[in-house]
Design an enzyme around this catalytic site. Structure first.
Site, PDB file in Angstrom:
ATOM      1  N   SER A 128       0.847  -1.645   0.095  1.00  8.41           N
ATOM      2  CA  SER A 128       0.014   0.104  -0.058  1.00  8.41           C
ATOM      3  C   SER A 128       0.904   1.268  -0.109  1.00  8.41           C
ATOM      4  O   SER A 128       2.186   1.326   0.891  1.00  8.41           O
ATOM      5  CB  SER A 128      -0.807  -0.136   1.511  1.00  8.41           C
ATOM      6  OG  SER A 128      -1.370  -1.028   1.127  1.00  8.41           O
ATOM      7  N   GLU A 243      -4.080 -15.707   2.479  1.00  6.63           N
ATOM      8  CA  GLU A 243      -4.224 -15.362   3.977  1.00  6.63           C
ATOM      9  C   GLU A 243      -5.824 -16.224   3.758  1.00  6.63           C
ATOM     10  O   GLU A 243      -6.833 -16.888   4.808  1.00  6.63           O
ATOM     11  CB  GLU A 243      -5.249 -13.734   4.580  1.00  6.63           C
ATOM     12  CG  GLU A 243      -3.434 -13.087   4.846  1.00  6.63           C
ATOM     13  CD  GLU A 243      -4.158 -11.781   5.104  1.00  6.63           C
ATOM     14  OE1 GLU A 243      -5.545 -11.591   5.418  1.00  6.63           O
ATOM     15  OE2 GLU A 243      -3.611 -10.265   4.162  1.00  6.63           O
TER      16      GLU A 243
END
Ligand SMILES: Cc1cc2nc3c(=O)[nH]c(=O)nc-3n(C[C@H](O)[C@H](O)[C@H](O)COP(=O)(O)OP(=O)(O)OC[C@H]3O[C@@H](n4cnc5c(N)ncnc54)[C@H](O)[C@@H]3O)c2cc1C
Length: 391
Positions: A128, A243
Site C-alpha cells: 500500500s 490469508e
C-alpha cells in the site's frame, strides 16, 4: 484405523501438548509488554510450535509442513480452545512470503528464505501507498534498472510490523508507460539496505501496529526480483490469496472461544434483552464456523468460487466489530479506562474499548468491506461491473 478415530487421537495429542506448552498467564505477561518483550515472546512461541510440527502445517511436507487439512482444522480448534497466543509477528512470513516464494520463487530464493523463516526471519508486506490502497495498481513507487541492480524510490504505508522486519515483499513500478497493472514488478527487499527509513504510526489504541516505509534510492540486486519483470501484479495475487481458508478458520475459532467467553462473563445474567443479543452472537459464530469449514473444503476440492473468501472475510470482520461494540456497551464507562491489552493475542482480549478500535483493522486490510461487497456482487452474483476506473 478410521479417519475419525485418527482425528480423535490427534485431537487428544494436541490437547496434551496445549496443556503442557501454552505458557500460563501469557495474557497478563504480555499486557503492557515492550517491543523487545513482545518480539522475544513471539519468537519463543514460534519455536515451541515448530518443535511440535505446528508452526507451518500448511507448508508442503518437504519444507516442514504437509499436515492434512483435517488435522489442521483440529489443531486450530484446540489452540483456540486452550487460549494459545497468536503468531502475530511471523504471520506475513509464514503466510504471504511463503505462498509467494512457493508460487513464484526460484529454487535459490526458496532455499535462501524458507529455512530462514523457520529460524525466525520476519517479513513485512510493502504494497500500500498513500494514494494506492483499494486501487493498488495505482502504486507510484518506482524501480529503475541500473546495471545489475534496481534503484527504488517511493513511499509505502500501513506496513504491519515493518519496524521488526528483516525482509519486505515490495511492489514497485518498473514500466511507467505500460497500462497500470502491466508495469509493476515484485521484489524481495532486505530491510537492512541503505536508504530505507521505517517510521511507526501511532494508532488510537496506543500501539504502533504498522509503519510508513520511505525508500530513497534503495538498491536491490536484480536477483531480488520475484517472477518476471513487469509481472508483479500476477505474483501479488498469490500473496493476497495466502490469508484465505485456514487463517479465517483460526480467527473464527478464537472469536468463538476467548471472544465469546469474555462477552458471556461481561453480560449480567437474567437480563432477557442482553441474553437475546448474546444468543444472536452465538448463532453468528456458529454460522461463521460453517462458512469457514465450507471455504476450507472448497479450497481443498478446488471448487472454491471467486467470491467465497470475500464472503467469509466480510462476515468475520463485521461480526467481530459487532461483538466488540457490544462488549464496550456492556463495559460502560469502565471499559474506556482500560488502556492496555495483551500483545500476542487478537481483538478478543476483553479490553473492550481497545478491542473495538482494533476490530476496524479487519474491515480494512486485504480489501475493505466495500471492496468485498463489490467482489461478491460482481464475481459471486454476476451483477454488472463497476464503471471502469472506479477501482
Ligand atoms: C490493520 C491494517 C494493516 C495493514 N497492513 C498492511 C500491510 O502490512 N501491508 C500493506 O501493504 N498494506 C497494509 N494495510 C493497508 C490496506 O491494505 C489498505 O488500507 C486498504 O487496501 C485500503 O486502502 P486505503 O487505506 O488507501 O483506503 P482507500 O482505498 O482510499 O479507501 C477509502 C474508503 O473508500 C472506499 N473505497 C475505495 N475504493 C472504492 C470502490 N471502488 N468502491 C467502493 N468503495 C471504495 C473504501 O472501502 C474505504 O472505505 C493495512 C491496513 C490496516 C488497516
Amino acid at each position: 484405523m478410521t479417519g475419525e478415530q485418527h482425528l480423535r487421537e490427534f485431537r487428544a495429542e494436541v490437547r496434551d501438548w496445549c496443556r503442557a506448552e501454552i505458557p500460563p498467564g501469557w495474557r497478563a505477561a504480555q499486557t503492557g509488554a515492550s517491543d523487545a518483550e513482545f518480539v522475544a515472546f513471539q519468537q519463543e512461541w514460534f519455536q515451541r510450535l515448530r518443535g511440535a510440527g505446528f508452526a507451518v502445517p500448511h507448508w508442503p511436507a518437504e519444507w516442514g509442513g504437509g499436515m492434512p487439512v483435517g488435522e489442521q482444522i483440529v489443531l486450530y480448534q484446540e489452540l483456540a480452545a486452550h487460549d494459545a497466543p497468536r503468531l502475530v509477528l511471523a504471520f506475513v512470513a509464514i503466510h504471504h512470503a511463503a505462498a509467494t516464494l512457493l508460487a513464484a520463487g526460484t529454487p535459490q530464493q526458496r532455499q535462501r528464505h524458507l529455512p530462514a523463516i523457520l529460524d525466525g526471519e520476519i517479513w513485512v508486506q510493502g504494497f500500500s501507498e498513500p494514494a494506492a490502497g483499494s486501487d493498488l495498481a495505482a502504486l507510484a513507487t518506482t524501480a529503475r534498472r541500473e546495471g545489475e541492480d534496481y534503484i527504488v524510490t517511493g513511499q509505502k504505508v500501513w506496513a504491519s510490523g515493518a519496524q521488526f522486519a528483516d525482509w519486505c515483499l515490495l511492489l514497485a513500478r518498473t514500466d511507467p508507460d505500460a497500462p497500470k497493472r502491466h508495469g509493476i514488478s515484485y521484489f524481495l527487499l532486505d530491510m537492512r539496505t541503505p536508504g530505507i527509513d521505517v517510521r511507526p504510526i501511532r494508532q488510537a489504541t496506543g500501539e504502533s501496529h504498522f509503519c510508513e516505509i520511505f525508500l530513497d534510492r534503495v538498491r536491490i540486486p536484480a536477483g531480488g526480483l520475484i517472477g518476471a519483470p513487469n509481472a508483479g501484479w500476477q505474483v501479488a495475487q498469490q500473496t493476497l490469496g495466502a490469508e484465505r481458508g485456514l487463517t479465517m478458520l483460526e480467527l473464527a475459532e478464537r472469536l468463538g472461544n476467548a471472544g465469546f467467553r469474555w462477552l458471556v462473563q461481561a453480560c449480567p445474567s437474567g437480563d432477557p434483552v442482553l441474553l437475546d443479543r448474546l444468543a444472536g452472537f452465538e448463532t453468528g459464530i456458529a454460522g461463521l464456523r460453517l462458512l469457514c469449514r465450507d471455504l476450507v473444503e472448497r479450497h481443498e476440492s478446488g471448487t472454491a468460487g471467486p467470491a467465497d473468501a470475500s464472503i467469509v472475510k466480510l462476515y468475520y470482520s463485521e461480526l467481530l466489530q459487532r461483538m466488540t461494540d457490544f462488549g464496550t456497551e456492556l463495559g460502560g464507562v469502565q471499559a474506556h479506562t482500560v488502556l492496555h491489552k495483551p500483545r500476542s493475542g487478537g481483538w478478543e482480549s476483553g479490553a473492550w474499548a481497545l478491542d473495538f478500535l482494533g476490530s476496524w483493522e479487519w474491515t480494512i486490510p486485504g480489501g475493505t468491506s466495500e471492496i468485498q461487497r463489490t467482489i461478491i456482487g460482481e464475481r459471486g452474483l454476476g451483477l454488472p461491473r463497476e464503471p471502469s476506473g472506479a477501482r
